[in-house]
Write a protein that holds these residues in place. Structure first.
Motif, short mmCIF file in Angstrom:
data_model
loop_
_atom_site.label_atom_id
_atom_site.label_comp_id
_atom_site.label_asym_id
_atom_site.label_seq_id
_atom_site.Cartn_x
_atom_site.Cartn_y
_atom_site.Cartn_z
N VAL B 47 16.14 -32.59 11.94
CA VAL B 47 15.58 -33.86 12.19
C VAL B 47 14.18 -33.79 11.24
O VAL B 47 13.69 -32.83 10.97
N LEU B 48 14.10 -35.00 10.73
CA LEU B 48 12.95 -35.31 9.77
C LEU B 48 11.80 -35.92 10.36
O LEU B 48 12.10 -37.02 11.01
N THR B 49 10.71 -35.31 10.25
CA THR B 49 9.42 -35.91 10.76
C THR B 49 8.46 -36.21 9.81
O THR B 49 8.37 -35.30 8.78
N SER B 50 7.99 -37.36 9.57
CA SER B 50 7.06 -37.78 8.45
C SER B 50 6.17 -38.87 9.04
O SER B 50 6.00 -38.98 10.33
N THR B 51 5.53 -39.55 8.06
CA THR B 51 4.91 -40.76 8.20
C THR B 51 5.09 -41.86 7.17
O THR B 51 5.68 -41.51 6.16
N ARG B 60 -4.00 -45.61 9.42
CA ARG B 60 -3.07 -46.07 8.22
C ARG B 60 -1.73 -45.48 7.94
O ARG B 60 -1.15 -45.80 6.97
N ARG B 61 -1.57 -44.36 8.80
CA ARG B 61 -0.23 -43.78 9.02
C ARG B 61 0.35 -44.02 10.37
O ARG B 61 -0.28 -43.65 11.28
N PRO B 63 3.42 -42.05 12.45
CA PRO B 63 4.10 -40.93 12.47
C PRO B 63 5.74 -41.40 12.98
O PRO B 63 5.71 -42.53 13.64
N LYS B 65 10.12 -40.30 12.85
CA LYS B 65 11.19 -39.07 12.94
C LYS B 65 12.86 -39.77 12.80
O LYS B 65 12.79 -41.17 13.11
N GLU B 93 6.46 -47.13 20.73
CA GLU B 93 7.13 -45.77 20.34
C GLU B 93 8.65 -46.05 20.49
O GLU B 93 9.25 -46.91 21.35
N THR B 111 7.11 -42.74 16.48
CA THR B 111 6.81 -41.63 17.55
C THR B 111 5.47 -42.07 18.07
O THR B 111 5.01 -41.36 18.88
N ARG B 112 4.84 -43.17 17.67
CA ARG B 112 3.61 -43.23 18.41
C ARG B 112 3.55 -44.63 18.57
O ARG B 112 3.71 -45.68 17.83
#
Ligand SMILES: Cc1cc2nc3c(=O)[nH]c(=O)nc-3n(C[C@H](O)[C@H](O)[C@H](O)COP(=O)(O)OP(=O)(O)OC[C@H]3O[C@@H](n4cnc5c(N)ncnc54)[C@H](O)[C@@H]3O)c2cc1C
Ligand code: SF4
Lengths: 421, 117
Positions: B47-51, B60-61, B63, B65, B93, B111-112
């Motif tokens: 699973v890739l998680t990033s922003t 500004r970012r 999150p 996945k 979300e 994710t947020r």
């Protein structure tokens, strides 16, 4: 006048406030110094949270989101951007005072019958102070770098060495690699890693980042910005071995050397502390030495899994409700949980004899193969809890049987027993 | 026979995978470990998680996945693609930002929750 004030809006504070509300407490205030709820989880954007609590793999913000929505269903009052400055415990059943500061309400003195401490922890920087060499820019704690990257959107460097193999450092090794940085090495002074094995695999091995165990940073060079880090092997006494130096050209050094509970308010309030956990001494109800003041989450002891933070904090919330509903247990009970050989600490540190079975968190102080933790009381009763391995980096949880607790006179001792499994 | 560590949960079981025998897995503490061992040797996925960039909010970012694991070999390419994604508040979300990311069948999701400013 509040019934309950919860200090901190991370997973611990959220779970405690929700649970106290469910148990019927109504005048609850949650105080958070940040502009948003969720605590440190907001910057932990990776997944791996919630397997125990929700039987699902969530990211940090998603895990926080579940509790934030749960809190939204309650009538708990929330004040963001509000810093708790001081706690003054009430004497002889008088209400406690919480002093707060915020841009909207200014300086306020709030009264409450009960308090849950849930202020979390911060990163240790001791490793930074002890580092030899120059003092250029480019040295960060792993958590600060995580905040810069995941919240603010800045990559703090391009060529990185990580000192310490705690989970936050490992997670950042992967994160910075994916963002285009080159992570040259992760360096750990102990002969074993401080992080979870799964993080060694998926954060270091997946990206071919070498892990140097029994190594430490022995020199730092750079005038304005970090330019070079020297790493040496250490002997059994953690002293650098001459001739083993490796030099890394890098612009960034991340420190992942552990967390420390944030307890200035707790200490000032005169609450009894445990020098091993750096948190308050508590009973199984998470109550501190001051009646009506409870503690849970990372402010009490450093957890590796947020799921356990939630479980513990729900217990604190329920206990605060019971206290408010006329079940006040006076100060700390006298039955002690003592640390025997191999045990670094236990939480709780005290138990009420009549509680039935008791859930206990503990950490060991060395790595073992198959071994058992033995709980023995002063009436000669014992229980054994076997595991395939123990490691200081992994918090353990056991449930002491009711009989062991009930027959104990003054203390129950936990000790690690190797080779007898 | 290959020894690997299961990364599905914090227990970190030591798995042995027998390639010659239909990728049979031993040492797993639960069935998820067997599934992991099989796929890890044949088609490793993560699973890739990033922003991604966020506009219209104080933050500004955002999150994000992938809503399922994608082939490990595609992580870099996926990161490059994420550089071009911009989300606009409000965001819920689970909101899909990129459907079927690089043909993997996985969606890129927020994710947020970010309310409108
Ligand atoms: C950088 C970092 C990364 C982590 N990564 C992981 C991870 O990947 N996986 C994992 O399971 N665990 C991780 N942890 C552990 C994680 O902290 C816990 O699992 C969990 O977040 C602890 O919850 P908490 O509510 O006790 O603390 P926190 O989440 O830290 O929340 C405490 C809250 O209290 C607030 N606060 C503190 N003092 C005051 C005050 N005086 N007045 C008002 N508010 C105050 C803070 O602003 C904060 O929001 C990490 C910890 C850190 C520090
Ligand atoms: S095999 Fe099951 S119990 Fe063991 S690490 Fe994998 S998921 Fe966890």
């Amino acid at each position: 006048m509040y019934d309950l004030i919860v200090l901190g809006g991370g997973p611990a504070g959220l779970a405690a406030a929700c649970r106290a509300w469910q148990e019927g407490v109504r005048r609850i205030l949650l105080v958070e110094r940040d502009d948003a709820l969720g605590g440190i989880l907001n910057q932990c954007i990776h997944n791996g949270f919630g397997l125990h609590r929700f039987s699902e793999e969530l990211t940090g913000p998603e895990y926080a989101g579940r509790y934030i929505r749960m809190l939204g269903q309650t009538g708990v009052e929330v004040r963001l951007a509000t810093m708790a400055l001081q706690i003054l415990p009430g004497q002889d059943g008088a209400p406690h005072e919480v002093h707060t500061l915020s841009p909207t309400h200014g300086y306020e003195v709030l009264q409450t019958r009960a308090i849950v401490l849930a202020m979390g922890c911060r990163e240790r920087t001791r490793g930074a102070i002890a580092l030899p060499g120059e003092r250029p820019a480019g040295i960060f704690t792993a958590g600060a770098a995580q905040r810069y990257l995941n919240i603010e959107g800045y990559l703090v460097g391009r060529r990185v060495v990580i000192l310490g193999s705690g989970d936050i450092g490992l997670i950042m090794a992967r994160r910075m690699t994916l963002e285009g940085a080159k992570v040259l090495a992760c360096v750990e002074v102990m002969p074993y890693s401080g992080g979870l094995t799964r993080n060694i695999v998926q954060c270091l091995q997946d990206y071919d980042i070498p892990l140097y165990l029994s190594h430490t940073v022995t020199d730092i060079k750079g005038h304005d910005r970090l330019e070079q880090v020297t790493v040496s092997q250490v002997d059994a006494n953690r002293r650098p071995i001459p001739g083993t130096e490796m030099v890394f050209d890098c612009d960034t050094l991340l420190l992942s050397v552990g967390l420390i509970p944030e307890n200035e308010l707790t200490r000032q309030a005169g609450i009894e502390m445990d020098r091993r956990t750096h948190g308050a001494v508590v009973s199984e109800a998470m109550q501190t030495s001051v009646p009506g003041i409870f503690a849970c989450g990372n402010v009490l002891h450093v957890h590796d899994l947020v799921d356990y933070v939630s479980a513990e904090s729900e217990r604190a919330g329920a206990a605060a409700a019971a206290y408010l509903q006329g079940n006040p247990s006076a100060s700390l009970p006298s039955l002690r949980l003592d640390n025997g050989a191999g045990i670094a600490y236990t939480v709780p540190q005290r138990l009420h004899p009549g509680i039935g079975e008791a859930q206990v968190f503990f950490r060991v102080n060395r790595v073992t193969g198959p071994a058992a933790v033995v709980a023995e009381n002063d009436a000669g009763e014992t229980s054994r809890f076997r595991r395939l391995r123990f490691a200081p980096g992994e918090m353990e949880r056991i449930t002491l049987p009711a009989n062991l607790v009930a027959t104990a006179k003054e203390h129950i001792t936990l000790r690690l027993e190797e080779g007898s499994v | 026979m290959k020894e690997i560590i299961c990364i599905v949960c914090p227990r970190g079981c030591q798995l042995t995978v027998d390639e010659a025998n239909g990728y049979a897995v031993t040492g797993n503490g639960c069935p998820r470990g067997a599934a992991y061992g099989k796929s890890e040797l044949q088609n490793p996925t993560r699973v890739l998680t990033s922003t991604v960039r966020l506009t219209g909010a104080a933050l500004r970012r955002l999150p994000v996945k992938t809503d399922r694991a994608i082939p490990k070999g595609k992580l870099r390419e996926a990161m490059a693609l994420l550089d071009t994604v911009v989300a606009h508040a409000p965001v819920t979300e689970g909101q899909v930002l990129v459907a079927d990311l690089l043909g993997t069948g996985a969606n890129l999701v927020a994710t947020r929750e970010i309310p409108a400013e």
